[in-house]
Enzyme design. Structure first.
Site, PDB file in Angstrom:
ATOM      1  N   GLY A 188       5.618   3.236   0.699  1.00 33.81           N
ATOM      2  CA  GLY A 188       6.431   4.197  -0.048  1.00 33.81           C
ATOM      3  C   GLY A 188       6.076   4.158  -1.512  1.00 33.81           C
ATOM      4  O   GLY A 188       5.083   4.707  -1.929  1.00 33.81           O
ATOM      5  N   SER A 191       0.842  -1.200   0.000  1.00 34.33           N
ATOM      6  CA  SER A 191       0.000   0.000   0.000  1.00 34.33           C
ATOM      7  C   SER A 191       0.873   1.245   0.000  1.00 34.33           C
ATOM      8  O   SER A 191       2.103   1.152   0.046  1.00 34.33           O
ATOM      9  CB  SER A 191      -0.882   0.005   1.235  1.00 34.33           C
ATOM     10  OG  SER A 191      -0.111   0.339   2.366  1.00 34.33           O
ATOM     11  N   LYS A 192       0.201   2.381  -0.041  1.00 32.12           N
ATOM     12  CA  LYS A 192       0.915   3.662  -0.059  1.00 32.12           C
ATOM     13  C   LYS A 192       1.925   3.772   1.074  1.00 32.12           C
ATOM     14  O   LYS A 192       2.956   4.406   0.942  1.00 32.12           O
ATOM     15  CB  LYS A 192      -0.097   4.816   0.068  1.00 32.12           C
ATOM     16  CG  LYS A 192      -0.898   5.057  -1.178  1.00 32.12           C
ATOM     17  CD  LYS A 192      -0.975   6.558  -1.506  1.00 32.12           C
ATOM     18  CE  LYS A 192      -1.341   6.795  -2.948  1.00 32.12           C
ATOM     19  NZ  LYS A 192      -2.685   6.287  -3.298  1.00 32.12           N
ATOM     20  N   ARG A 193       1.597   3.140   2.206  1.00 34.28           N
ATOM     21  CA  ARG A 193       2.499   3.217   3.362  1.00 34.28           C
ATOM     22  C   ARG A 193       3.874   2.579   3.074  1.00 34.28           C
ATOM     23  O   ARG A 193       4.829   2.824   3.758  1.00 34.28           O
ATOM     24  CB  ARG A 193       1.860   2.548   4.584  1.00 34.28           C
ATOM     25  CG  ARG A 193       1.248   3.569   5.543  1.00 34.28           C
ATOM     26  CD  ARG A 193       0.312   2.917   6.516  1.00 34.28           C
ATOM     27  NE  ARG A 193      -0.927   2.571   5.828  1.00 34.28           N
ATOM     28  CZ  ARG A 193      -1.531   1.402   5.905  1.00 34.28           C
ATOM     29  NH1 ARG A 193      -1.018   0.428   6.608  1.00 34.28           N
ATOM     30  NH2 ARG A 193      -2.658   1.192   5.269  1.00 34.28           N
TER      31      ARG A 193
END
Ligand code: GLU
Length: 469
Positions: free
Chosen positions: A250, A246-248
């Site tokens: 990076g 996911s976006k987390r």
């Protein structure tokens, strides 16, 4: 085959991997790879995301056939399919208000039951409908899903699949709330089926997060009398903790990878390996066309694919090492220009690329490693210490004495080194290490002789040696 991205964000690596599998399958079978932009979410869809998606696919070499289909332009077909379902009694208007539905869900949660629509308006009488309309209520349109329906298909990745109608959350909304004499905005499952049927899609290849949608969509194919395509649900891409990437984590967009200096070839190669394993005897480094020759879903894994940076880095370095200096220059020149670096002598630039190529993992490394050729570096602590070593400065001094100006051949440079070593009475190793410290400000770096020859014509080698002394 088709890719049906929603332009509500940049091209995500998961969507790009789905595109890779669609492309490989289409090319393997001589089929078509179509593109449909699913822009029906008006608030979240943005033209710049569409542009990013198209650009990313093109960059990766995943060229599609024909013009992209724009979903929002097909709304009349979606509405007429809904009308057909209403006419045949397979869909109906549901007047339940948001507040009533929320209350229903809260009650289900309090009783520890899974949230589902309780089909409360499935069989309203004409009088009941009239009463709701008279109250001024708006209606969604729901498609009937019988609890005892059994939905089966043979998934090309996952094999036999079986769903029960009772697991699909009750009758499904296919059009958003609107005045009762209208058809509101058609929703995802309905529009996808109508579009896939119209585009004569034979194989729907998409992420496994769509499995429950497939069960619902198969019911819609049957209700609309459209032939069912085959389905392949590809495994999710996981981070190193085994969670969905996911976006987390990076970097998740194809453009992020590009910005970080990954090549299209390495990324496409790596995405193919995220879930597919090449047949025995085939190397892991391959082009998309090579993979297309042997691609099939029999070698696609069911289990999620963990993202492995080491492998991507390895593939990227392989690609960069295979590049000719001319190709590398094409990649690096825009990055160098962005740093404000330029040189007019193209053979000098090509020699620099030839020097740096073998040590690059990403194109970004080509900025860091080229820096000392465009900007005079500071002397590091280690370089200063080297200059203070016994014999170090005398050796440089001796070299400087013989140093001509302008271009130097490798043979002439070797000869000069020999002379300087003899004059100063030091070991060759001392001179080499000190020369590196003087030229690069560091004790590490690419081949020393080539570095020197590149810094020689502009007089920069002389200036740096003088500075060190
Ligand atoms: N627009 C959907 C998505 O981006 C398409 C899913 C599908 O392939 O049907 O997830």
């Amino acid at each position: 085959m088709r890719l049906a991205p929603s332009p509500t964000g940049t091209l995500h690596i998961g969507t790009a991997r789905t595109a890779v599998f669609n492309w490989l399958f289409a090319r393997h079978h001589g089929g078509q790879f179509l593109l449909r932009i699913e822009d029906t979410d008006k608030e979240r869809s943005k033209p710049e995301y569409t542009a990013n998606i198209l650009e990313g696919l093109q960059w990766l070499g995943l060229h599609w056939d024909g013009e992209p289909v724009i979903q929002s332009a097909r709304i009349d077909s979606h509405r007429s399919a809904i009308q057909q379902l209403l006419d045949s009694g397979k869909a109906y208007r549901c007047y339940a208000s948001e507040a009533e539905l929320t209350e229903m869900r809260e009650r289900q949660a309090a009783e520890n039951r899974a949230p589902r629509y309780d089909n409360r308006h499935r069989d309203l009488s004409a009088e009941q409908e009239q009463a709701f309309i008279a109250e001024g209520r708006e209606a969604t349109i729901r498609f009937r899903i019988d609890d005892d329906a059994v939905i089966t298909w043979t998934d090309l990745v996952r094999g036999e699949m079986r769903w029960s109608g009772s697991d699909l959350g009750g009758d499904m909304v296919i059009a958003r709330r609107a005045p009762a004499d209208q058809i509101g905005d058609p929703l995802y499952n309905l529009v996808v089926v109508v579009d896939d049927a119209t585009m004569a899609i034979t194989h729907v290849i998409r992420g496994e997060d769509h499995i429950a949608n497939t069960a619902k969509q198969l019911l819609l194919y049957a209700a609309l009398g459209a032939p069912e395509p085959e389905f392949a649900h590809t495994p999710l891409i996981l981070n190193k903790e085994g969670k969905k990437l996911s976006k987390r984590d990076g970097v998740t967009s194809v453009s992020d990878f590009r910005d970080q200096g990954y090549t299209a070839e390495a990324l496409a190669n790596y995405m193919t390996l995220l879930g597919w394993s090449p047949p025995e005897g085939m190397e892991e480094r391959f082009s998309l066309s090579e993979a297309a020759e042997v691609f099939g879903f029999d070698r696609v894994n069911k289990a999620g694919a963990r993202f492995d940076w080491d492998k991507l880095n390895w593939l990227n370095s392989q690609v960069l090492h295979e590049r000719s200096p001319e190709q590398l220059l094409e990649d690096l020149q825009p990055l160098w220009s962005a740093q404000g670096w330029s040189a007019t002598d193209s053979s000098w630039l090509l020699e620099l690329c030839e020097l740096l190529g073998p040590s690059l993992v990403t194109l970004q490394d080509g900025i860091a490693q080229a820096r000392p050729f465009f900007e005079r570096p500071e002397l590091s602590e280690a370089a200063l210490q080297q200059l203070d070593q016994e014999g170090a400065r005398p050796a440089l001094q001796a070299l400087l004495q013989h140093l001509p100006s302008g271009h130097l051949s490798a043979e002439a440079a070797q000869e000069l080194l020999g002379k300087a070593v003899a004059d100063a009475g030091v070991k060759k190793g001392v001179l080499m290490k000190t020369l590196r410290a003087a030229l690069l400000g560091s004790l590490q770096g690419p081949d020393l002789l080539t570095t020197w020859l590149l810094l020689q014509p502009s007089g920069e080698a002389r200036s740096r040696i003088e500075r060190s002394l």
